[in-house]
Design an enzyme around this catalytic site. Sequence first.
Site, mmCIF file in Angstrom:
data_model
loop_
_atom_site.group_PDB
_atom_site.id
_atom_site.type_symbol
_atom_site.label_atom_id
_atom_site.label_comp_id
_atom_site.label_asym_id
_atom_site.label_seq_id
_atom_site.Cartn_x
_atom_site.Cartn_y
_atom_site.Cartn_z
ATOM 1 C CG ASP A 170 -1.070 -1.792 7.198
ATOM 2 O OD1 ASP A 170 -2.256 -2.056 7.495
ATOM 3 O OD2 ASP A 170 -0.732 -0.751 6.618
ATOM 4 C CE1 TYR A 224 -10.002 3.810 5.578
ATOM 5 C CE2 TYR A 224 -9.164 5.062 7.444
ATOM 6 C CZ TYR A 224 -8.979 4.523 6.189
ATOM 7 O OH TYR A 224 -7.787 4.691 5.550
ATOM 8 C CE LYS A 225 -8.551 0.742 4.233
ATOM 9 N NZ LYS A 225 -7.114 0.574 4.030
ATOM 10 C CG PHE A 267 -2.074 0.941 1.073
ATOM 11 C CD1 PHE A 267 -3.235 0.566 0.413
ATOM 12 C CD2 PHE A 267 -1.985 2.232 1.564
ATOM 13 C CE1 PHE A 267 -4.282 1.458 0.265
ATOM 14 C CE2 PHE A 267 -3.027 3.126 1.415
ATOM 15 C CZ PHE A 267 -4.184 2.735 0.770
ATOM 16 N NE ARG A 304 -10.072 -3.233 -2.959
ATOM 17 C CZ ARG A 304 -9.451 -2.408 -2.133
ATOM 18 N NH1 ARG A 304 -8.210 -2.663 -1.745
ATOM 19 N NH2 ARG A 304 -10.037 -1.326 -1.698
HETATM 20 C C1 LIG Z 1 -6.335 1.647 3.844
HETATM 21 C C2 LIG Z 1 -4.896 1.447 4.124
HETATM 22 C C3 LIG Z 1 -4.125 2.475 4.675
HETATM 23 C C4 LIG Z 1 -4.731 3.839 4.912
HETATM 24 O O1 LIG Z 1 -3.962 4.656 5.709
HETATM 25 P P1 LIG Z 1 -4.576 6.028 6.237
HETATM 26 O O2 LIG Z 1 -3.493 6.650 6.988
HETATM 27 O O3 LIG Z 1 -5.802 5.704 7.031
HETATM 28 O O4 LIG Z 1 -4.999 6.833 5.051
HETATM 29 C C5 LIG Z 1 -2.801 2.214 4.963
HETATM 30 N N1 LIG Z 1 -2.253 0.995 4.710
HETATM 31 C C6 LIG Z 1 -2.980 -0.012 4.173
HETATM 32 C C7 LIG Z 1 -2.353 -1.349 3.917
HETATM 33 C C8 LIG Z 1 -4.312 0.187 3.853
HETATM 34 O O5 LIG Z 1 -5.031 -0.791 3.317
#
Ligand SMILES: *Cc1c(COP(=O)(O)O)cnc(C)c1O
Length: 410
Positions: free
Chosen positions: A195, A220-221, A124, A369
Site C-alpha cells: 500500500d 488524492y494525497k 491503516f 501529524r
Molecule cells: C489514505 C489511505 C487509504 C484510503 O483508502 P480509500 O479507499 O481511498 O478511502 C487506505 N490505506 C492507507 C494506508 C491510506 O493511507
Amino acid sequence: MNRIDCELLDVECRLAGCRERFSLPEGVLYFDGNSLGALPRTTAASIGAAVGDEWGKGLIRSWLDAGWFHLSRRAGDAIAPLIGASEGEVAVADSTSVNIFKLAASLLRRRGGRRKAVAERGDFPTDVYILQGVVDLLGADCELALAEPGGIAEAIDGDTALVLASHVDYRTGALRDMERLTARCRALGAPIVWDLCHSAGAVPVELNRCKVDYAVGCTYKFLNGGPGAPAFVYVSGDAIGSFEPVVTGWFGHADQFRFEDRYRAADSINKLLAGSPPVLSLRAVLDGVACFDGVDMEELAAKSRRLSGLFIELADERLARHGLELASPRDPAGRGSQVSFRHPDAYAIARALIAGGLIPDFRDPDILRFGITPLYMRYVDVWDAVDAIDAAMSGGAWLDFRTDAREAVT
Ligand SMILES: *Cc1c(COP(=O)(O)O)cnc(C)c1O
C-alpha cells in the site's frame, strides 16, 4: 538556524518553482497534503473543459473523441514513473479500499492450502477491514493473522497465503524496507500487496527494482488528484498473465463491446478495471500528476527529508519542552514524508492550530501529524509552523479546545 536561514534555503532550492504549479490559499500553513493534496492551478480549467466541451457538446461521442475510455490507463501510465513501474502496469480505478479487495480476493482464492492472510495491527484501518472481509468470504480454512507492530516480517511463514503492508506507516511515518520484505515474502512463497498511499509522490518508490508484483495507492494525497479521486492499482508485467480477476466487470473484459454472454478477462492491466470510470476525477488526477513533470523523485525525496529534518531539529529546540514527543524515526532513511508527535492532548492541540491557520491532522489516540509536501512546501513554512506551535503551546491557546467534543473528521 533562524527564519532568514530558512529563506535562504528556499532561494537555493532548485524545486522552489514547483510551488507555482499550485493554487494555495493566503494565510494558511498547510501540513496536511498527505491527507488531501493541494489544488493544482490547471485542475479547475481541465474539469471545466471536460464538463463544458466534452460532456456538454461532445455528449456520448466523447468516450472516444475525448479519450474517456482510455483515461484509466493514461492516468496509470502517468503515475508509473513516479513509483518505479513500467508502462502498462498501472491503472487508475475505484478506491484504494476496493483495489485491495480486488487483489486480496484474487490472491487468496488461489491460496493452495495456505491459511493465513498477514497484516500488521495498527495499519491503516481500511486495509485491515477489507482483508478481514475477504477472509470471512473465503471460509473456515482462511484466517486473518495480525502481527504485532513492527513484527510483520517474523509473522510470515510457509502457511502465509498473502501479506498486506503499508510502505509508510500513516501514524508515525516509519518507512518500511520494500526490497527486503518483498524478498522475504518471495522466498517464503507468499505474495505481498504494498500500500503506497503515504509514499507515492513523496518517497522514492521502485516497484520494478524491488521486484514487487502487487501494489495500490491513493491519488488524492501526495499526488494531488483531488477529493475522492480514484486510486491506482499496479500488477507487474510478470504477474499480470496469471492474475485471475474476482471483480469481473465489463471494463475488464477481453472484448468489451462484443457484449458476450460470459466474462473473459483482458490480457492486460485492464483486467483490474471493473465498471465505468469517474471521468471528471480522472481528469483531475492527470493534472495532479502533471505537477511532477520534470521533477526528479530522488531530488524531491531529498527535499522532503531536509524539510522533515529541519522540523525535527526545530522541534527539539522549541517544542520538546511543551511535552511534544517525536513519534517519527529520527533516521531520515527510515522516515516517510511526515513528522508526527505524541501528546495526550493531541486532539485539542490540532484544533487550536487549525483555528490559528496551521493545518496538521490528528490521528487517534495521541498523534499530531504534519505532512511534508516537498513539491509546494517551503523551508520558511516549517519555521513558521514550529513558531506557531510554540506560540499556541506557550500561550495556552489549546487549553480552550480540551473539552471540545470530537468532530467526525479532522
Ligand atoms: C489514505 C489511505 C487509504 C484510503 O483508502 P480509500 O479507499 O481511498 O478511502 C487506505 N490505506 C492507507 C494506508 C491510506 O493511507
